[in-house]
Design a protein around this motif. Sequence first.
Motif, mmCIF file in Angstrom:
data_model
loop_
_atom_site.group_PDB
_atom_site.id
_atom_site.type_symbol
_atom_site.label_atom_id
_atom_site.label_comp_id
_atom_site.label_asym_id
_atom_site.label_seq_id
_atom_site.Cartn_x
_atom_site.Cartn_y
_atom_site.Cartn_z
ATOM 1 N N MET A 1 -5.501 -1.008 -5.954
ATOM 2 C CA MET A 1 -6.006 0.165 -5.227
ATOM 3 C C MET A 1 -7.355 -0.143 -4.581
ATOM 4 O O MET A 1 -7.616 0.245 -3.429
ATOM 5 N N LYS A 2 -8.222 -0.836 -5.301
ATOM 6 C CA LYS A 2 -9.519 -1.214 -4.732
ATOM 7 C C LYS A 2 -9.336 -2.205 -3.588
ATOM 8 O O LYS A 2 -9.975 -2.093 -2.527
ATOM 9 N N LYS A 3 -8.454 -3.177 -3.802
ATOM 10 C CA LYS A 3 -8.219 -4.207 -2.791
ATOM 11 C C LYS A 3 -7.640 -3.600 -1.514
ATOM 12 O O LYS A 3 -7.998 -4.014 -0.393
ATOM 13 N N GLN B 1 -7.967 -0.482 -0.618
ATOM 14 C CA GLN B 1 -8.798 0.671 -0.220
ATOM 15 C C GLN B 1 -8.034 1.989 -0.366
ATOM 16 O O GLN B 1 -8.022 2.838 0.526
ATOM 17 N N ILE B 2 -7.387 2.151 -1.530
ATOM 18 C CA ILE B 2 -6.722 3.408 -1.873
ATOM 19 C C ILE B 2 -7.661 4.171 -2.790
ATOM 20 O O ILE B 2 -7.987 3.719 -3.883
ATOM 21 N N HIS B 3 -8.128 5.320 -2.336
ATOM 22 C CA HIS B 3 -9.110 6.092 -3.090
ATOM 23 C C HIS B 3 -8.421 7.186 -3.901
ATOM 24 O O HIS B 3 -7.360 7.691 -3.524
ATOM 25 N N ASP B 4 -9.060 7.550 -5.044
ATOM 26 C CA ASP B 4 -8.503 8.592 -5.917
ATOM 27 C C ASP B 4 -8.407 9.923 -5.158
ATOM 28 O O ASP B 4 -9.257 10.262 -4.351
ATOM 29 N N LYS C 1 -2.573 7.341 -13.023
ATOM 30 C CA LYS C 1 -2.504 5.889 -12.817
ATOM 31 C C LYS C 1 -1.617 5.202 -13.848
ATOM 32 O O LYS C 1 -0.906 4.249 -13.536
ATOM 33 N N ILE D 1 -5.210 -0.543 -10.653
ATOM 34 C CA ILE D 1 -6.571 -0.201 -10.226
ATOM 35 C C ILE D 1 -7.145 -1.293 -9.339
ATOM 36 O O ILE D 1 -7.799 -1.022 -8.322
ATOM 37 N N ARG E 1 0.835 -1.209 0.000
ATOM 38 C CA ARG E 1 0.000 0.000 0.000
ATOM 39 C C ARG E 1 0.865 1.254 0.000
ATOM 40 O O ARG E 1 0.599 2.219 -0.738
#
Length: 545
Positions: A538-540, A542-545, A520, A535, A506
Amino acid sequence: MPHLEFYRDHRLLFVHLLKPGRTVVGRSDRSDVSLPSEQVSRVHCIIDRKTDGWWIADRSTHGTSVNGQPTKRHHLQHSDVLEIGEYRVRFIMNLEQTDDDSKILVRRQMATQTTAKMPRSNTHEEIVDISDQAVTFQHGALRFVRGAHKGKTILLKRSRTLLGGEKADFCLHTELPNAACVLRMVRGRVMVEPGSLPSFLLGQRIREITPVKHGEEISIGEHGFVIEVQTQNLVLEKPAFGEMIGQSTAIRQVFGILYRMAAHDHNVLLTGESGTGKELSAKAIHEASPRAAGQFVPINCAGIPEHLFESELFGHEKGAFTGADKRQDGAFHHADGGTLFLDEVGELPLNAQAKLLRVLGLGEVRRVGSNTASTPDVRVISATNRNLAAMVQNGTFRSDLFFRLTVLTVRLPPLRERKGDIPKIAQAILSQLHPECLLTVDAADVLETYHWPGNIRELRNVLTRAFVLSGPSIRAENLTFNPWSFNEDAQGEQRTARYNSKHQEREAILMALRQHGGNKAKSARSLNMPRSTLIYKMKKLQIHD
């Protein structure tokens, strides 16, 4: 069937059957119909099938007339007469409406094609299928039916073949002039042009360059031959291609396929994981092709903001938008006469896909802010690490663009499928870093046991780090691997254990995003992973834009 009748001095030269899509008429050998004349431009005009019928668009410096009136664009009607240099061209909508002579000629051509059960165009070497191991292609050939060489068949291996005396490409008889008859390959078709001796096509003397259909007989004195098409399926291997090297069977076959593809002018799609050498392959195809003297223009589709896509590829006029302080050419203009490489084409948004499709379909490039179109002569090679066929199914990639790009497709194998090549590739990379660089045996063994998710790009990074930190002699203990190289084998796990935690993963992603301003595509490249993988992670995590 719609077709064009070409006349000169009120004499019918030949008939060209129109296929659906775009037909280019001009002086260039790359034209669909090549007319040798100084009064004909390289690309003179384009005839295109639209939903409302057939249209002609003038692209020449000399001008094109329809029914005696100069025109830039015209909706063609049956029996319209076009003026292209000294040629008069009659547009015919269907067979029943032609005059008797034209009917006979067109029927004769169609009958020959039907009975032969072969493609309509005579092919010098046309690729018809590609697998991971072999290429199926067709050759234009001459089969002698009369004279001293009766029964002999020769392949046409040159773009221009001389038949005649002992110094000709094929000797008919030692006492004949060397260019008694001349055959040319024009965009996959056999064309015959007048030579030193009278030659005849279907009993008519050849006075102008004329296309020859499958099965039609050409005669020179006592010698007679027909044009044929032969299909071959070959496993091709080459030890290297461009800057790429390898000794495994898989990669040698890929090199053979790429080498064969280079000789053609069709669009190419290169697929494979990130780091497998798609741009190197594209550049090698360009350098081995007849377009090598032109420019190789690479474009990263993932790195172009959507609102700048048209300007980057097609150019813009002064004042077309804020900041457009001068006229600018686009990538298609820069690649005129050469090759345009569209990397990461799978990252294009649907709106940009539609704009690219129009250019590939019509061949017309229009600068942003301009009403005038140009027709640069460009071969397009595209590349992706994504599954475009699956994207077509889920609606994220246009099916019509997919078929435009995938005329010739080849998959580049990942490094883990060719581990025997790793020591040779590694030493070649080290030689580029420093001529004295040496890879020890124990280091080579470690490199061969590693899984290489980043492929050759990751191998280069690993060796560069080792060279910078340890000097020209690379040993096993000098090797440190990429944090994203989570390998199944024991050695790989030991070397990447310090990275194999969600927390560090992370933190590395967050650092890359900060360094590249949240972009990205650039962040993914710095991490040696596809954008889609970034992407997902990032979802896995929990990294948000």
